[in-house]
Design a protein around this motif. Structure first.
Motif, PDB file in Angstrom:
ATOM      1  N   ILE A   1      -8.115   6.869 -10.588  1.00 59.25           N
ATOM      2  CA  ILE A   1      -8.340   5.428 -10.385  1.00 59.25           C
ATOM      3  C   ILE A   1      -7.500   4.613 -11.375  1.00 59.25           C
ATOM      4  CG2 ILE A   1     -10.069   3.595 -10.671  1.00 59.25           C
ATOM      5  CD1 ILE A   1     -10.359   4.896  -7.995  1.00 59.25           C
ATOM      6  N   VAL A   2      -7.432   5.098 -12.626  1.00 63.69           N
ATOM      7  CA  VAL A   2      -6.621   4.382 -13.631  1.00 63.69           C
ATOM      8  C   VAL A   2      -5.155   4.358 -13.185  1.00 63.69           C
ATOM      9  CG1 VAL A   2      -5.745   4.503 -16.001  1.00 63.69           C
ATOM     10  CG2 VAL A   2      -8.161   4.844 -15.563  1.00 63.69           C
ATOM     11  N   ILE A   3      -4.661   5.479 -12.680  1.00 63.36           N
ATOM     12  CA  ILE A   3      -3.261   5.546 -12.234  1.00 63.36           C
ATOM     13  C   ILE A   3      -3.039   4.615 -11.039  1.00 63.36           C
ATOM     14  CG2 ILE A   3      -1.543   7.071 -11.155  1.00 63.36           C
ATOM     15  CD1 ILE A   3      -2.729   9.362 -12.893  1.00 63.36           C
ATOM     16  N   ILE A   4      -3.949   4.693 -10.060  1.00 61.89           N
ATOM     17  CA  ILE A   4      -3.807   3.849  -8.856  1.00 61.89           C
ATOM     18  C   ILE A   4      -3.880   2.368  -9.236  1.00 61.89           C
ATOM     19  CG2 ILE A   4      -4.928   3.206  -6.674  1.00 61.89           C
ATOM     20  CD1 ILE A   4      -5.879   6.213  -6.534  1.00 61.89           C
ATOM     21  N   ALA A   5      -4.849   2.010 -10.096  1.00 66.03           N
ATOM     22  CA  ALA A   5      -5.018   0.603 -10.484  1.00 66.03           C
ATOM     23  C   ALA A   5      -3.778   0.081 -11.209  1.00 66.03           C
ATOM     24  CB  ALA A   5      -6.249   0.451 -11.375  1.00 66.03           C
ATOM     25  N   SER A   6      -3.124   0.934 -11.982  1.00 64.62           N
ATOM     26  CA  SER A   6      -1.923   0.503 -12.702  1.00 64.62           C
ATOM     27  C   SER A   6      -0.805   0.159 -11.723  1.00 64.62           C
ATOM     28  CB  SER A   6      -1.439   1.607 -13.642  1.00 64.62           C
ATOM     29  OG  SER A   6      -2.475   1.965 -14.490  1.00 64.62           O
ATOM     30  N   PHE A   7      -0.613   1.001 -10.715  1.00 66.12           N
ATOM     31  CA  PHE A   7       0.434   0.707  -9.726  1.00 66.12           C
ATOM     32  C   PHE A   7       0.087  -0.543  -8.911  1.00 66.12           C
ATOM     33  CE2 PHE A   7       1.591   5.225 -10.423  1.00 66.12           C
ATOM     34  CZ  PHE A   7       2.912   5.001 -10.781  1.00 66.12           C
ATOM     35  N   VAL A   8      -1.203  -0.723  -8.625  1.00 68.48           N
ATOM     36  CA  VAL A   8      -1.609  -1.922  -7.872  1.00 68.48           C
ATOM     37  C   VAL A   8      -1.324  -3.181  -8.695  1.00 68.48           C
ATOM     38  CG1 VAL A   8      -3.604  -3.166  -6.931  1.00 68.48           C
ATOM     39  CG2 VAL A   8      -3.334  -0.727  -6.482  1.00 68.48           C
ATOM     40  N   THR A   9      -1.611  -3.116  -9.999  1.00 67.24           N
ATOM     41  CA  THR A   9      -1.338  -4.276 -10.856  1.00 67.24           C
ATOM     42  C   THR A   9       0.160  -4.579 -10.867  1.00 67.24           C
ATOM     43  OG1 THR A   9      -3.180  -3.538 -12.216  1.00 67.24           O
ATOM     44  CG2 THR A   9      -1.778  -5.235 -13.152  1.00 67.24           C
TER      45      THR A   9
ATOM     46  N   THR B   1       0.840  -1.210   0.000  1.00 65.92           N
ATOM     47  CA  THR B   1       0.000   0.000   0.000  1.00 65.92           C
ATOM     48  C   THR B   1       0.871   1.256   0.000  1.00 65.92           C
ATOM     49  OG1 THR B   1      -1.622  -1.261   1.266  1.00 65.92           O
ATOM     50  CG2 THR B   1      -1.968   1.104   1.150  1.00 65.92           C
ATOM     51  N   THR B   2       1.982   1.211   0.746  1.00 68.82           N
ATOM     52  CA  THR B   2       2.895   2.363   0.783  1.00 68.82           C
ATOM     53  C   THR B   2       3.456   2.650  -0.606  1.00 68.82           C
ATOM     54  OG1 THR B   2       3.516   1.768   3.030  1.00 68.82           O
ATOM     55  CG2 THR B   2       4.993   3.267   1.878  1.00 68.82           C
ATOM     56  N   PHE B   3       3.848   1.584  -1.297  1.00 71.01           N
ATOM     57  CA  PHE B   3       4.380   1.732  -2.657  1.00 71.01           C
ATOM     58  C   PHE B   3       3.350   2.424  -3.552  1.00 71.01           C
ATOM     59  CE2 PHE B   3       4.726   0.040  -6.975  1.00 71.01           C
ATOM     60  CZ  PHE B   3       6.059   0.291  -7.272  1.00 71.01           C
ATOM     61  N   VAL B   4       2.102   1.943  -3.482  1.00 68.05           N
ATOM     62  CA  VAL B   4       1.048   2.518  -4.330  1.00 68.05           C
ATOM     63  C   VAL B   4       0.763   3.969  -3.924  1.00 68.05           C
ATOM     64  CG1 VAL B   4      -1.368   2.308  -5.030  1.00 68.05           C
ATOM     65  CG2 VAL B   4       0.017   0.267  -4.768  1.00 68.05           C
ATOM     66  N   LEU B   5       0.697   4.230  -2.628  1.00 69.55           N
ATOM     67  CA  LEU B   5       0.426   5.592  -2.141  1.00 69.55           C
ATOM     68  C   LEU B   5       1.491   6.577  -2.624  1.00 69.55           C
ATOM     69  CD1 LEU B   5      -0.723   5.027   1.543  1.00 69.55           C
ATOM     70  CD2 LEU B   5      -1.794   6.623  -0.028  1.00 69.55           C
ATOM     71  N   ALA B   6       2.768   6.187  -2.474  1.00 71.63           N
ATOM     72  CA  ALA B   6       3.860   7.107  -2.810  1.00 71.63           C
ATOM     73  C   ALA B   6       3.909   7.364  -4.318  1.00 71.63           C
ATOM     74  CB  ALA B   6       5.180   6.531  -2.319  1.00 71.63           C
ATOM     75  N   LEU B   7       3.883   6.287  -5.107  1.00 78.37           N
ATOM     76  CA  LEU B   7       4.035   6.467  -6.555  1.00 78.37           C
ATOM     77  C   LEU B   7       2.783   7.056  -7.207  1.00 78.37           C
ATOM     78  CD1 LEU B   7       6.206   3.454  -7.701  1.00 78.37           C
ATOM     79  CD2 LEU B   7       6.876   5.741  -7.033  1.00 78.37           C
ATOM     80  N   SER B   8       1.604   6.644  -6.739  1.00 78.85           N
ATOM     81  CA  SER B   8       0.395   7.230  -7.338  1.00 78.85           C
ATOM     82  C   SER B   8       0.288   8.698  -6.939  1.00 78.85           C
ATOM     83  CB  SER B   8      -0.861   6.448  -6.937  1.00 78.85           C
ATOM     84  OG  SER B   8      -1.080   6.546  -5.552  1.00 78.85           O
ATOM     85  N   GLY B   9       0.708   9.020  -5.717  1.00 79.56           N
ATOM     86  CA  GLY B   9       0.703  10.430  -5.292  1.00 79.56           C
ATOM     87  C   GLY B   9       1.591  11.274  -6.189  1.00 79.56           C
TER      88      GLY B   9
ATOM     89  N   ALA C   1      -2.986   5.277 -21.880  1.00 78.34           N
ATOM     90  CA  ALA C   1      -1.864   4.754 -22.688  1.00 78.34           C
ATOM     91  C   ALA C   1      -0.604   4.582 -21.835  1.00 78.34           C
ATOM     92  CB  ALA C   1      -1.593   5.708 -23.853  1.00 78.34           C
ATOM     93  N   VAL C   2      -0.294   5.592 -21.033  1.00 84.30           N
ATOM     94  CA  VAL C   2       0.919   5.503 -20.193  1.00 84.30           C
ATOM     95  C   VAL C   2       0.764   4.386 -19.163  1.00 84.30           C
ATOM     96  CG1 VAL C   2       2.346   6.754 -18.522  1.00 84.30           C
ATOM     97  CG2 VAL C   2       1.493   7.935 -20.539  1.00 84.30           C
ATOM     98  N   CYS C   3      -0.424   4.293 -18.559  1.00 84.09           N
ATOM     99  CA  CYS C   3      -0.645   3.255 -17.545  1.00 84.09           C
ATOM    100  C   CYS C   3      -0.602   1.854 -18.172  1.00 84.09           C
ATOM    101  CB  CYS C   3      -1.984   3.479 -16.841  1.00 84.09           C
ATOM    102  SG  CYS C   3      -1.930   4.907 -15.769  1.00 84.09           S
ATOM    103  N   GLY C   4      -1.152   1.738 -19.380  1.00 84.16           N
ATOM    104  CA  GLY C   4      -1.079   0.458 -20.080  1.00 84.16           C
ATOM    105  C   GLY C   4       0.354   0.036 -20.303  1.00 84.16           C
TER     106      GLY C   4
END
Lengths: 215, 230
Positions: free
Chosen positions: A81-89, A53-61, B27-30
């Motif tokens: 949400i798209v940005i957060i979901a990408s880091f979670v994946t 969660t820390t990783f996602v919080l820091a990088l998505s922030g 696109a960037v996230c993909g």
């Protein structure tokens, strides 16, 4: 006026430290309860979930802060949400690569980091209004506070509920584990106990100051 | 008294700027996801293969090596060199001398919370299950998930009778879970108190998989001899 505002502005260190104590996401704002209760049944799971969660919080922030000027308000939540979901994946793949056992233990809760309200909360309340570095520090601090809280819960639940800590046997064969604590209801009881303890220490300075003010 | 002044209307956001934000972010996230996938894929596949190999050797005590066999054309087993590509497979275990110890069979069935995927070892010589390991389960922590680690429960599968009926298409005695302490027969599984449904699911999965795979293995047992080199 500007000088005064700058003097009052919190330093980057404050942005990091506030998440640990003053605005701890579990013990103060009581956000992100789903993983807090579900994945804190062992210290190892709690620590892994906290770090993910820390990783996602820091990088998505940092990422949300970087794109904040290009995102119109009408589509900001969808974009975040798209940005957060990408880091979670990315985190989910990393955990699978590190340890399949850990991935098995955390189960669906890794993917559910996406809907952890403290992440979207920090994105909306902080990262969308501040610079990249302080947003990252804010995420790191909030994540560190979340990890600390999960580790507190996980440690108590594992020691009393299984008689182990990080899988190492602590007591002899005669120890009768308090199984309730590793069950979902045990998460609520342990959280309540930690909230009482945390608030006792948090409000102690104010309670001590009251009699002096009355004099 | 003056009438309140309405705030000036906010400048409308153009569709283009919204489109640009969403498509650009997507696109960037993909790209980020694909990069993470590509970087971690070899390691994940290696972890999965190692976990399966460990499980195979664990459910086939005495086995030193294993080899995967595919059930081809609904009539024979063939050693599998590459990916299974949808073919049903089993894993044969061989001892240090190259003799067949048994065959590890995967089975899936519904548990209390979600599907349980397990692997059990079958010894054709004795017609018994000789080991079992749960590969995937989301059973309740502290209760149902005991089927993964409870030594007494797993000991049920060290010598579990799965002999075939004379007809050859079903087990002579389907494996069934009984209440803890009530196991009397070799095909019964001593259940776990507090994990009744999960124990029963384990027994049912073994019965279901054994009914499908044991006739096939018995019909083409020669395929596994000498490490699969006919």
């Amino acid at each position: 006026m500007n000088e005064a505002a700058e003097r009052d502005a919190p330093s980057p260190t404050d942005e990091f430290v506030k998440g640990l104590w003053r605005e701890n996401p579990v013990f103060v704002t009581v956000l992100g309860m789903c993983p807090t209760l579900a994945v804190s049944n062992t210290a190892r799971n709690a620590l892994a979930m906290g770090l993910a969660t820390t990783f996602v919080l820091a990088l998505s922030g940092a990422a949300i802060s970087a794109v904040r000027r290009f995102v119109p308000p009408q589509v900001r939540i969808a974009t975040y949400i798209v940005i957060i979901a990408s880091f979670v994946t990315a985190v989910e793949y990393a955990i699978q690569a590190l340890s399949l056992d850990l991935h098995k233990a955390l189960g669906a809760f890794i993917a559910l980091i996406v809907v952890n309200c403290q992440i979207l909360g920090r994105a909306e309340a902080f990262a969308s209004k501040n610079g990249v570095v302080v947003s990252m520090l804010d995420g790191l601090g909030t994540g560190a506070g979340f990890t600390l809280a999960l580790a507190c819960l996980g440690t108590v639940r594992e020691i009393l509920g299984s008689g182990t800590l990080f899988g190492v046997e602590l007591f002899g064969a005669g120890f009768q584990p308090w199984v309730l604590l590793v069950l979902p209801s045990g998460g609520f009881f342990t959280l309540a106990a930690w909230l009482i303890l945390f608030n006792y220490f948090k409000t102690r300075p104010a309670r001590r100051a009251e009699p002096e003010a009355a004099r | 008294m003056t009438a309140p002044v309405a705030p000036p209307p906010a400048s409308p956001t153009s569709a283009w700027s919204m489109y640009r934000a969403l498509v650009g972010t997507g696109a960037v996230c993909g790209l980020l996801i694909v990069t993470a996938y590509q970087i971690t894929l070899p390691r994940i596949e290696r972890n999965k293969a190692e976990a399966l190999e460990r499980a195979i050797l664990q459910v086939l005590p005495g086995a030193a090596t294993s080899r995967t066999f595919a059930w081809v054309d609904g009539q024979r087993f063939e050693p599998l060199a590459g990916p299974a590509r949808g073919l049903p497979v089993v894993h044969a275990g061989f001892d240090a001398a190259g003799a067949l110890v048994g065959v590890a069979i995967e089975g899936v069935g519904m548990g209390y919370q979600d599907s349980i995927r397990l692997l059990f070892g079958y010894a054709p010589a004795t017609e018994k299950v000789i080991g079992l390991q749960v590969l995937e389960s989301k059973e309740t922590p502290g209760l149902g998930d005991k089927i993964l680690v409870d030594p007494n429960f797993l000991a049920n599968f060290a010598q579990l009778d799965v002999a075939m009926a004379p007809s050859g298409d079903a087990l002579a005695n389907p494996v069934r879970a009984v209440k803890h302490g009530e196991k009397r027969e070799e095909w019964e599984v001593d259940g776990i108190t507090g994990a009744t449904i999960s124990s029963r699911a384990g027994a049912d999965i073994v019965t279901k998989s054994a009914t499908v795979w044991l006739p096939r293995i018995r019909a083409d047992l020669a395929a596994f001899s000498a490490g699969g080199d006919r």
